[in-house]
Scaffold this motif. Structure first.
Motif, PDB file in Angstrom:
ATOM      1  N   VAL A 118       0.835  -1.196   0.000  1.00 20.85           N
ATOM      2  CA  VAL A 118       0.000   0.000   0.000  1.00 20.85           C
ATOM      3  C   VAL A 118       0.880   1.260   0.000  1.00 20.85           C
ATOM      4  O   VAL A 118       0.653   2.205  -0.769  1.00 20.85           O
ATOM      5  N   LEU A 119       1.916   1.256   0.830  1.00 22.22           N
ATOM      6  CA  LEU A 119       2.811   2.427   0.903  1.00 22.22           C
ATOM      7  C   LEU A 119       3.570   2.613  -0.416  1.00 22.22           C
ATOM      8  O   LEU A 119       3.735   3.728  -0.903  1.00 22.22           O
ATOM      9  N   GLU A 120       4.026   1.487  -0.969  1.00 20.51           N
ATOM     10  CA  GLU A 120       4.812   1.538  -2.207  1.00 20.51           C
ATOM     11  C   GLU A 120       4.011   2.122  -3.366  1.00 20.51           C
ATOM     12  O   GLU A 120       4.571   2.718  -4.281  1.00 20.51           O
ATOM     13  N   THR A 121       2.687   1.924  -3.324  1.00 20.73           N
ATOM     14  CA  THR A 121       1.853   2.398  -4.437  1.00 20.73           C
ATOM     15  C   THR A 121       1.115   3.699  -4.089  1.00 20.73           C
ATOM     16  O   THR A 121       0.211   4.097  -4.814  1.00 20.73           O
ATOM     17  N   ASP A 122       1.491   4.307  -2.951  1.00 19.74           N
ATOM     18  CA  ASP A 122       0.853   5.548  -2.519  1.00 19.74           C
ATOM     19  C   ASP A 122      -0.647   5.351  -2.295  1.00 19.74           C
ATOM     20  O   ASP A 122      -1.457   6.201  -2.635  1.00 19.74           O
ATOM     21  N   GLY A 123      -0.987   4.197  -1.749  1.00 18.57           N
ATOM     22  CA  GLY A 123      -2.387   3.894  -1.454  1.00 18.57           C
ATOM     23  C   GLY A 123      -2.699   4.143   0.000  1.00 18.57           C
ATOM     24  O   GLY A 123      -2.065   4.976   0.655  1.00 18.57           O
ATOM     25  N   CYS A 124      -3.677   3.417   0.533  1.00 16.71           N
ATOM     26  CA  CYS A 124      -3.989   3.554   1.958  1.00 16.71           C
ATOM     27  C   CYS A 124      -4.752   2.338   2.452  1.00 16.71           C
ATOM     28  O   CYS A 124      -5.079   1.431   1.688  1.00 16.71           O
ATOM     29  N   MET A 125      -4.987   2.314   3.743  1.00 19.86           N
ATOM     30  CA  MET A 125      -5.811   1.280   4.381  1.00 19.86           C
ATOM     31  C   MET A 125      -7.011   1.988   4.995  1.00 19.86           C
ATOM     32  O   MET A 125      -6.867   3.076   5.564  1.00 19.86           O
ATOM     33  N   GLU A 126      -8.175   1.369   4.920  1.00 22.44           N
ATOM     34  CA  GLU A 126      -9.357   1.976   5.552  1.00 22.44           C
ATOM     35  C   GLU A 126     -10.306   0.861   5.992  1.00 22.44           C
ATOM     36  O   GLU A 126     -10.237  -0.263   5.503  1.00 22.44           O
ATOM     37  N   GLU A 127     -11.172   1.218   6.942  1.00 25.77           N
ATOM     38  CA  GLU A 127     -12.098   0.213   7.479  1.00 25.77           C
ATOM     39  C   GLU A 127     -13.547   0.649   7.282  1.00 25.77           C
ATOM     40  O   GLU A 127     -13.830   1.830   7.058  1.00 25.77           O
ATOM     41  N   ALA A 128     -14.449  -0.339   7.380  1.00 29.21           N
ATOM     42  CA  ALA A 128     -15.890  -0.061   7.343  1.00 29.21           C
ATOM     43  C   ALA A 128     -16.537  -0.845   8.470  1.00 29.21           C
ATOM     44  O   ALA A 128     -16.143  -1.991   8.730  1.00 29.21           O
ATOM     45  N   ASP A 129     -17.517  -0.213   9.135  1.00 23.16           N
ATOM     46  CA  ASP A 129     -18.163  -0.947  10.228  1.00 23.16           C
ATOM     47  C   ASP A 129     -19.287  -1.842   9.681  1.00 23.16           C
ATOM     48  O   ASP A 129     -19.625  -1.794   8.499  1.00 23.16           O
ATOM     49  N   ASP A 130     -19.871  -2.629  10.567  1.00 25.45           N
ATOM     50  CA  ASP A 130     -20.857  -3.628  10.123  1.00 25.45           C
ATOM     51  C   ASP A 130     -22.047  -2.987   9.402  1.00 25.45           C
ATOM     52  O   ASP A 130     -22.530  -3.515   8.394  1.00 25.45           O
ATOM     53  N   ARG A 131     -22.502  -1.838   9.925  1.00 26.96           N
ATOM     54  CA  ARG A 131     -23.644  -1.174   9.275  1.00 26.96           C
ATOM     55  C   ARG A 131     -23.270  -0.760   7.849  1.00 26.96           C
ATOM     56  O   ARG A 131     -24.029  -0.977   6.901  1.00 26.96           O
ATOM     57  N   GLU A 132     -22.094  -0.183   7.701  1.00 28.39           N
ATOM     58  CA  GLU A 132     -21.650   0.262   6.370  1.00 28.39           C
ATOM     59  C   GLU A 132     -21.468  -0.945   5.424  1.00 28.39           C
ATOM     60  O   GLU A 132     -21.744  -0.848   4.225  1.00 28.39           O
ATOM     61  N   ILE A 133     -21.009  -2.047   5.984  1.00 26.19           N
ATOM     62  CA  ILE A 133     -20.804  -3.252   5.159  1.00 26.19           C
ATOM     63  C   ILE A 133     -22.140  -3.770   4.632  1.00 26.19           C
ATOM     64  O   ILE A 133     -22.290  -4.049   3.435  1.00 26.19           O
ATOM     65  N   VAL A 134     -23.123  -3.878   5.530  1.00 23.93           N
ATOM     66  CA  VAL A 134     -24.433  -4.398   5.113  1.00 23.93           C
ATOM     67  C   VAL A 134     -25.086  -3.440   4.108  1.00 23.93           C
ATOM     68  O   VAL A 134     -25.664  -3.875   3.099  1.00 23.93           O
ATOM     69  N   GLU A 135     -24.961  -2.148   4.340  1.00 18.75           N
ATOM     70  CA  GLU A 135     -25.505  -1.160   3.383  1.00 18.75           C
ATOM     71  C   GLU A 135     -24.864  -1.342   2.011  1.00 18.75           C
ATOM     72  O   GLU A 135     -25.533  -1.269   0.980  1.00 18.75           O
ATOM     73  N   ALA A 136     -23.565  -1.577   2.002  1.00 12.83           N
ATOM     74  CA  ALA A 136     -22.855  -1.734   0.729  1.00 12.83           C
ATOM     75  C   ALA A 136     -23.284  -3.012   0.015  1.00 12.83           C
ATOM     76  O   ALA A 136     -23.419  -3.029  -1.217  1.00 12.83           O
TER      77      ALA A 136
END
Lengths: 89, 409
Positions: free
Chosen positions: B307-325
């Motif tokens: 992720v660092l090598e490609t100038d990306g990032c890490m992020e999380e989603a909570d259970d509500r956001e996961i089910v909505e998605a």
């Protein structure tokens, strides 16, 4: 006395199963190195005395990172497992 | 010899045998290919499954291949979600692989390798998707499959595994408890636990996702690729795949990689935001995204590096956001994903809103597993009206007189 089991490449430098009269994990590793030589110590701990990232130590069935790490106290009927951090997932 | 193994940390070389870690430093081993030459024009003529990339997979003989037709899954343009987010969103739809998850890719390679090693049985430790995939491939290969899972995985996954006649061992505890047991089975009993004992080969299958994205975008890459992270191996493999095509001169840029985790088990995200690659394991994962609930991610450090090598990032989603998605994907794009797929879409949405993914960007989201494997989440609160086979009752049902009709059931 706590029983120690070593697995994989770690076991090449020691008897795979032995008992050591140690009060905590750090002391146990020091005792193991005295018994088995410095190569075992180098494989398990880095030059600052920290556990190397590819080693896992369990007291009974619990990873010592969820206990008190190297300061985890041991009782006479504990089983300590030392093994390579073999990945799954 | 077309490939060999090499220590990821100290570069010690090894013959391509059944070995997973370096005997000097205990770090993982990787497959290294020698003198690979692939032409676009030749590739494009090949059969549309993952084995079209044979030169970049660690199988010595094509005769060993256990092929269920995995791979070359659709790269769908998510038209409606793209429009609402202001990006070009593509869905790498691995829900349609033979056992309904991306795990058919690594399992295909690992079981083929087991055939090459002459094994009569294979084992895996799994949150369910890999177990089904290993079981299916073992059936096709005519060898036994033993799968070790945490006991709390989704019922649907047990059903699928049982159908393939695998030997299932459900362990009291978390994935990491099951993993420790499987590691001991490998060390003490000599079992070929494919994602432990044969891991250098196993992880190679997943990089075919990257190859396919390149081909499906006419030898271009998206600006971002969003990947769900459990052990971190998938993200690292996808990074490897893009780099290999780049180094072979088949593509001319690399995408920025985003690792997506569920908030209830996000050790990589936490480490990333602490500015370190040192992972603090999660003892008791607590998330609906069970397929990525690995508290002690073996390739975590390497995934963060990618992720660092490609100038990306890490992020999380909570259970509500996961089910909505999950609901968004199914209702707007016709793709029914399991929670890990929901995680990538939820994280994409969040990163667009935060401005990390700029408007107008192209984004590929890895939808790694099928929602049919985790039905409870979507069925919660689902209670359809039950009516007589009568046209008037149908009219009443669609006009919203649900309760009255439902009471008749």
């Amino acid at each position: 006395m706590p029983k120690v089991k070593l697995y994989g490449h770690i076991a090449r430098y020691s008897s795979p199963e032995l008992t050591v009269a140690s009060r905590n994990v750090r002391e146990l590793l020091e005792d193991l190195c005295k018994l088995s030589g410095s190569r075992l110590g180098e494989l398990i701990l880095d030059s600052q005395g920290k556990l190397r990232e590819f080693i896992r130590i369990y007291v009974n069935q619990t990873d010592i990172r969820y206990l008190a790490g190297l300061e985890t106290e041991l009782s006479s009927d504990d089983v300590v497992t030392i093994m390579p951090a073999l990945a799954g997932g | 010899m077309r490939f060999h193994l090499e220590c990821r940390e100290c570069s010690t070389p090894y013959l391509p045998q059944k070995v997973a870690i370096c005997e000097n430093c205990l770090a993982p081993l990787d497959v290294v290919y020698e003198n690979v030459k692939i032409e676009k024009s030749e590739l494009e003529l090949r059969e549309k499954n993952m084995w079209r990339y044979f030169e970049l997979l660690p199988i010595s003989s094509k005769k060993s291949i256990v092929n269920l037709g995995t791979g070359f899954t659709p790269l769908l343009k998510a038209e409606k979600i793209s429009e609402s987010l202001g990006v070009s969103l593509y869905l790498k739809n691995d829900t349609v692989n033979p056992t309904l998850s991306f795990k058919d890719r690594p399992a295909g390679v690992a079981v083929s390798k087991a055939v090459e090693f002459g094994d009569k049985a294979v084992c895996c430790v799994s949150t369910g998707n890999l177990a089904a995939s290993v079981a299916a491939h073992a059936s096709k290969a005519g060898i036994e499959a033993y799968v070790i899972t945490p006991q709390n995985i989704e019922r649907e996954k047990f059903t699928q595994i049982a159908a393939y006649s695998a030997h299932v061992i459900a362990v009291k505890g978390t994935y990491d408890d099951a993993n420790r047991l499987a590691a001991l089975a490998s060390l003490e009993l000599g079992w070929n636990v494919v994602n432990i004992t044969s891991r250098p080969y196993y992880v190679e299958g997943s990089k075919t996702i990257a190859y396919e994205i390149c081909e499906q975008l006419a030898w271009n890459v998206p600006d971002f690729v969003v990947v769900p992270c459990a052990s971190g191996a998938l993200l690292r493999s996808i990074h490897r795949g893009f780099k290999e095509f780049y180094e072979a001169g088949l593509i001319y840029s690399l995408p920025r990689l985003v690792g997506a985790q569920a908030a209830g088990c996000a050790p990589l995200v936490k480490a990333f935001y602490r500015g370190t690659t040192e992972i603090e394991p999660v003892k008791e994962p607590d998330t609906v995204a069970k397929s990525i609930a690995i508290g002690d991610p073996a390739d975590g450090k390497y995934a963060i590096r990618s992720v660092l090598e490609t100038d990306g990032c890490m992020e999380e989603a909570d259970d509500r956001e996961i089910v909505e998605a999950i609901r968004l994907l199914a209702s707007k794009e016709g793709v029914f994903a399991e929670p890990a797929g929901g995680v990538t879409v939820a994280v994409t949405k969040k990163l667009v809103e935060l401005g990390f993914i700029e408007k107008g960007s192209s984004v590929a989201c890895c939808i790694t597993g099928n929602g049919i494997k985790a039905q409870e989440l979507v069925l919660e609160g689902f209670s359809p009206p039950v009516i007589e086979p009568d046209i008037k009752e149908l009219a009443r049902a669609v006009s919203g007189e649900v309760e009255e009709l439902h009471a008749k059931s």
